[in-house]
Motif scaffolding. Structure first.
Motif, PDB file in Angstrom:
ATOM      1  N   SER A  95       0.837  -1.206   0.000  1.00  0.00           N
ATOM      2  CA  SER A  95       0.000   0.000   0.000  1.00  0.00           C
ATOM      3  C   SER A  95       0.870   1.254   0.000  1.00  0.00           C
ATOM      4  N   GLU A  96       0.253   2.364  -0.368  1.00  0.00           N
ATOM      5  CA  GLU A  96       0.911   3.657  -0.192  1.00  0.00           C
ATOM      6  C   GLU A  96      -0.119   4.640   0.342  1.00  0.00           C
ATOM      7  N   VAL A  97       0.370   5.674   1.014  1.00  0.00           N
ATOM      8  CA  VAL A  97      -0.529   6.667   1.600  1.00  0.00           C
ATOM      9  C   VAL A  97      -0.217   8.023   1.001  1.00  0.00           C
ATOM     10  N   LYS A  98      -1.255   8.685   0.500  1.00  0.00           N
ATOM     11  CA  LYS A  98      -1.092  10.021  -0.092  1.00  0.00           C
ATOM     12  C   LYS A  98      -1.956  11.032   0.651  1.00  0.00           C
ATOM     13  N   VAL A  99      -1.499  12.275   0.640  1.00  0.00           N
ATOM     14  CA  VAL A  99      -2.341  13.367   1.138  1.00  0.00           C
ATOM     15  C   VAL A  99      -3.414  13.631   0.092  1.00  0.00           C
ATOM     16  N   ALA A 100      -4.635  13.912   0.552  1.00  0.00           N
ATOM     17  CA  ALA A 100      -5.721  14.234  -0.375  1.00  0.00           C
ATOM     18  C   ALA A 100      -6.468  15.453   0.149  1.00  0.00           C
ATOM     19  N   THR A 101      -6.794  16.369  -0.744  1.00  0.00           N
ATOM     20  CA  THR A 101      -7.576  17.540  -0.364  1.00  0.00           C
ATOM     21  C   THR A 101      -8.967  17.419  -0.976  1.00  0.00           C
ATOM     22  N   GLU A 102      -9.988  17.520  -0.132  1.00  0.00           N
ATOM     23  CA  GLU A 102     -11.361  17.468  -0.633  1.00  0.00           C
ATOM     24  C   GLU A 102     -11.641  18.787  -1.349  1.00  0.00           C
ATOM     25  N   ARG A 103     -11.966  18.692  -2.628  1.00  0.00           N
ATOM     26  CA  ARG A 103     -12.090  19.907  -3.452  1.00  0.00           C
ATOM     27  C   ARG A 103     -13.195  20.843  -2.938  1.00  0.00           C
ATOM     28  N   ALA A 104     -14.301  20.262  -2.464  1.00  0.00           N
ATOM     29  CA  ALA A 104     -15.447  21.091  -2.058  1.00  0.00           C
ATOM     30  C   ALA A 104     -15.168  21.890  -0.781  1.00  0.00           C
ATOM     31  N   THR A 105     -14.351  21.331   0.127  1.00  0.00           N
ATOM     32  CA  THR A 105     -14.167  21.973   1.440  1.00  0.00           C
ATOM     33  C   THR A 105     -12.739  22.447   1.712  1.00  0.00           C
ATOM     34  N   GLY A 106     -11.767  21.882   0.976  1.00  0.00           N
ATOM     35  CA  GLY A 106     -10.366  22.204   1.277  1.00  0.00           C
ATOM     36  C   GLY A 106      -9.816  21.384   2.441  1.00  0.00           C
ATOM     37  N   ASN A 107     -10.665  20.505   3.026  1.00  0.00           N
ATOM     38  CA  ASN A 107     -10.203  19.666   4.145  1.00  0.00           C
ATOM     39  C   ASN A 107      -9.202  18.630   3.646  1.00  0.00           C
ATOM     40  N   LYS A 108      -8.218  18.342   4.499  1.00  0.00           N
ATOM     41  CA  LYS A 108      -7.171  17.390   4.119  1.00  0.00           C
ATOM     42  C   LYS A 108      -7.406  16.025   4.770  1.00  0.00           C
ATOM     43  N   PHE A 109      -7.147  14.994   3.984  1.00  0.00           N
ATOM     44  CA  PHE A 109      -7.284  13.616   4.445  1.00  0.00           C
ATOM     45  C   PHE A 109      -6.037  12.835   4.031  1.00  0.00           C
TER      46      PHE A 109
END
Length: 229
Positions: A26-40
């Motif tokens: 597996s790999e883990v990436k940072v993701a930004t929710e486009r609608a809110t700008g929240n990071k996951f």
């Protein structure tokens, strides 16, 4: 409109950024929710690389889907696209407790007590749901951020098992230095093994080195089974 289990849909919803880490499958990436700008954090599991271990992934997902606790890394969504599973998870940025211990050398009793108290609350919560973690170690304990007020978070449920009170677990699993004697004896064990691992972690936090150590696992297991630290 893109199908919900398509890469197109995922990329419409999240902007994938830098890679935070990579594992065996597996790999883990940072993701930004486009609608809110929240990071996951999005954990991308490659099914083709984990033949025979698919049930571990399914276990981890089924556990995380039902768990809600401030000291356990939260899973929000799951997508299955082609041969990959995308797990949208809480972003924790403080790194592993392991690295923090190495950096500090050891903890004061007060600081160690605060950390262990939080882990105990999370373990108590898991056990109340009938979940044993089975692989507690400082590498699986993450810090929520880089501040002094960071929360401690339990992660990595790949070896966890959902049990009922009549069920005795018999599989040998875990990480050598943290494994409880009853696991090594293979006579069956219960959720108490998590507390043994937590005892080892407590010792390491206070001393800066493990209670049981030998380069040879057979000698290490003898130490653990005799309780000689």
């Amino acid at each position: 409109m893109a199908s919900i289990n398509s890469l197109e849909y995922l990329q419409e919803k999240y902007e994938l950024g830098e890679t935070l880490g990579t594992g065996a499958f597996s790999e883990v990436k940072v993701a930004t929710e486009r609608a809110t700008g929240n990071k996951f954090a999005i954990k991308i599991v490659d099914r083709t690389k984990c033949k025979g271990k698919e049930n571990m992934i399914e276990t981890e997902v089924s556990i995380l889907m039902q768990v809600r606790h401030e000291n356990i890394v939260q899973l929000y969504e799951m997508y299955e696209i082609d041969s990959k599973i995308y797990l949208v998870m809480e972003l924790v940025t403080g790194g592993e407790l392991f690295d923090e211990i190495v950096g500090r050398g050891k903890y004061t009793e007060v600081d160690a007590a605060k950390i262990i108290h939080r882990i105990l609350l999370a373990i108590n919560y898991l056990h109340s749901l009938g979940i044993a973690h089975r692989d507690l170690k400082p590498e699986n304990l993450l810090l929520s951020d880089k501040t002094n007020e960071a929360k401690i978070m339990i992660s990595d449920f790949g070896l966890s098992k959902i049990f009922n009170d009549d069920e005795v677990m018999k599989t040998a699993c875990g990480t050598p230095g943290y494994v409880a004697p009853e696991v090594l004896k293979r006579q069956g064990y219960g959720r108490e093994i998590d507390l043994w691992s937590l005892g080892v972690i407590t010792y390491i936090l206070l001393c800066g080195y493990p209670p049981f150590y030998d380069q040879n696992n057979i000698e290490l297991f003898k130490q653990i089974m005799s309780g000689k630290y």
